[in-house]
Enzyme design. Structure first.
Site, PDB file in Angstrom:
ATOM      1  CD  GLU A 178       3.852 -11.039   3.380  1.00  0.00           C
ATOM      2  OE1 GLU A 178       2.873 -11.322   4.077  1.00  0.00           O
ATOM      3  OE2 GLU A 178       4.765 -10.298   3.786  1.00  0.00           O
ATOM      4  CE1 TYR A 195      -1.167  -9.092   4.422  1.00  0.00           C
ATOM      5  CE2 TYR A 195      -0.633 -11.231   3.447  1.00  0.00           C
ATOM      6  CZ  TYR A 195      -0.325 -10.188   4.303  1.00  0.00           C
ATOM      7  OH  TYR A 195       0.844 -10.226   5.000  1.00  0.00           O
ATOM      8  CG  ASP A 248      -1.947  -8.492   8.373  1.00  0.00           C
ATOM      9  OD1 ASP A 248      -2.220  -7.350   8.828  1.00  0.00           O
ATOM     10  OD2 ASP A 248      -0.903  -9.098   8.670  1.00  0.00           O
TER      11      ASP A 248
END
Ligand code: ADE
Length: 349
Positions: free
Chosen positions: A40, A123, A141
């Site tokens: 990520e 996030y 996102d």
């Protein structure tokens, strides 16, 4: 239909679609929290296809949090070279050290605890919590924002933090747990990346949510989400020096704070100077350059700044002690030089 009802209806359809259309990626399928975290962070500023080889190399060299906590900064930055935004790598290591010291090497599972780690914001915390731990936490996102703002035909500005907060709140109340939480986080991103594409590129004919999409019903999908004009980048002109003495090139380290903090770079000064001006300036500094020749121009876009650069090859009679001198192969092997300077690292190689 309320917005929550619309999204609530969309979720099972999206899950069914994603079960069938899920792309096999190396960080998918029973990933460790560490694998989710690393992927990520890489995917924040890098496209999926571009990130895959970096991810594989990274995980081979650093298979767990412990290894990440212990690697030298120099080697870490070298592994990150090509991905850019090096503060991500540095924060990854800072967080790994906290995880080793405070959590015995295992990432915490709650979004709240994750958010306290360096480099992990809403996030990434939501992504790790849902993808690795099955927690009912959204990870919003830009792709997810677009999907939700189109589905609900909201004209909120996608660049306003309040919009992301609204979407996060709305989703959080509807999130499933366990395997479905992971599938939903991934599926929302995947839909935004492969189907619900920006502007006119959108592929509504392939969308499992088309029948529910208010933007499509109103024919405004290409115009959503609304984005305010981002501030134009500040332009900085820089003169970049490529000092060469025998077969060794000079580099130096940037300050520990600010843009490209702590990275190696070729010496450079603010402003555009001619070869003559540069030679005069270096002579005043005591460099005694043998020659100063134009050696290519380059431009680099950072998030908030644009560098316009003019390069000069500077032949030096001796190694200036304030700089670090390296052969071309030492540069390539041992130092991560930011891609802003790629025009010259390539020439040197
Ligand atoms: N973009 C960022 N993270 C992603 C993920 N886990 N799956 C698909 N797209 C992504």
């Amino acid at each position: 239909m309320t917005e929550a009802e619309r999204i609530g209806t969309a979720i099972p359809r999206l899950l069914a679609w994603h079960r069938v259309n899920r792309r096999p990626l190396p960080w998918r399928g029973q990933p460790t929290p560490y694998a989710v975290w690393v992927s990520e962070i890489m995917l924040q500023q890098t496209r999926i296809e571009a990130a895959v080889p970096f991810y594989l190399r990274f995980m081979e060299r650093l298979p767990d949090v412990q290894a990440l906590a212990e690697i030298s900064q120099e080697e870490l930055l070298k592994l990150w070279e090509g991905l850019g935004y090096y503060s991500r790598a540095r924060n990854l290591q800072k967080a790994a050290r906290v995880v080793v010291e405070e959590y015995g090497g295992a990432l915490p599972s709650s979004a709240q605890a994750l958010r306290k780690l360096p480099g992990i914001g809403d996030y990434t915390a939501g992504a790790i919590a849902s993808l690795a731990f099955g927690q009912p936490e959204p990870a919003v996102d830009g792709n997810v924002l677009r999907v939700i703002l189109r589905l609900t035909a909201r004209r909120d500005d996608a660049l306003e933090p309040g919009t992301r907060a609204w979407v996060t709140q709305l989703l959080r109340g509807l999130y499933p747990t366990g395997e479905d939480a992971a599938l939903l986080t991934e599926g929302l991103m995947e839909l935004g990346e492969t189907v619900c594409l920006p502007r006119e590129g959108t592929r509504c004919d392939a969308c499992p949510l088309a029948a529910l999409c208010l933007a499509r019903e109103r024919g405004v999908e290409a115009a959503l989400p609304v984005r305010s004009q981002p501030k134009p980048r500040r332009v900085e002109e820089r003169t970049v020096l490529l000092p060469l003495c025998g077969n060794r090139w000079a580099i130096r380290r940037r300050a520990e704070k600010g843009l490209l903090a702590g990275m190696w770079e070729f010496p450079n000064i603010e402003g555009f100077f001619s070869a003559e001006e540069t030679a005069a300036l270096l002579t005043r500094e005591g460099w005694e350059p043998l020659s100063v020749e134009p050696w290519g121009d380059a431009k680099h876009l950072f998030t908030h700044v644009e560098w316009r650069m003019r390069g000069f090859l500077v032949l030096c009679p001796r190694e200036i002690p304030e700089l670090t001198w390296r052969t071309a192969s030492e540069l390539a092997r041992e130092h991560a030089i930011p891609s802003a300077f790629r025009a010259w690292t390539e020439k040197i190689e």
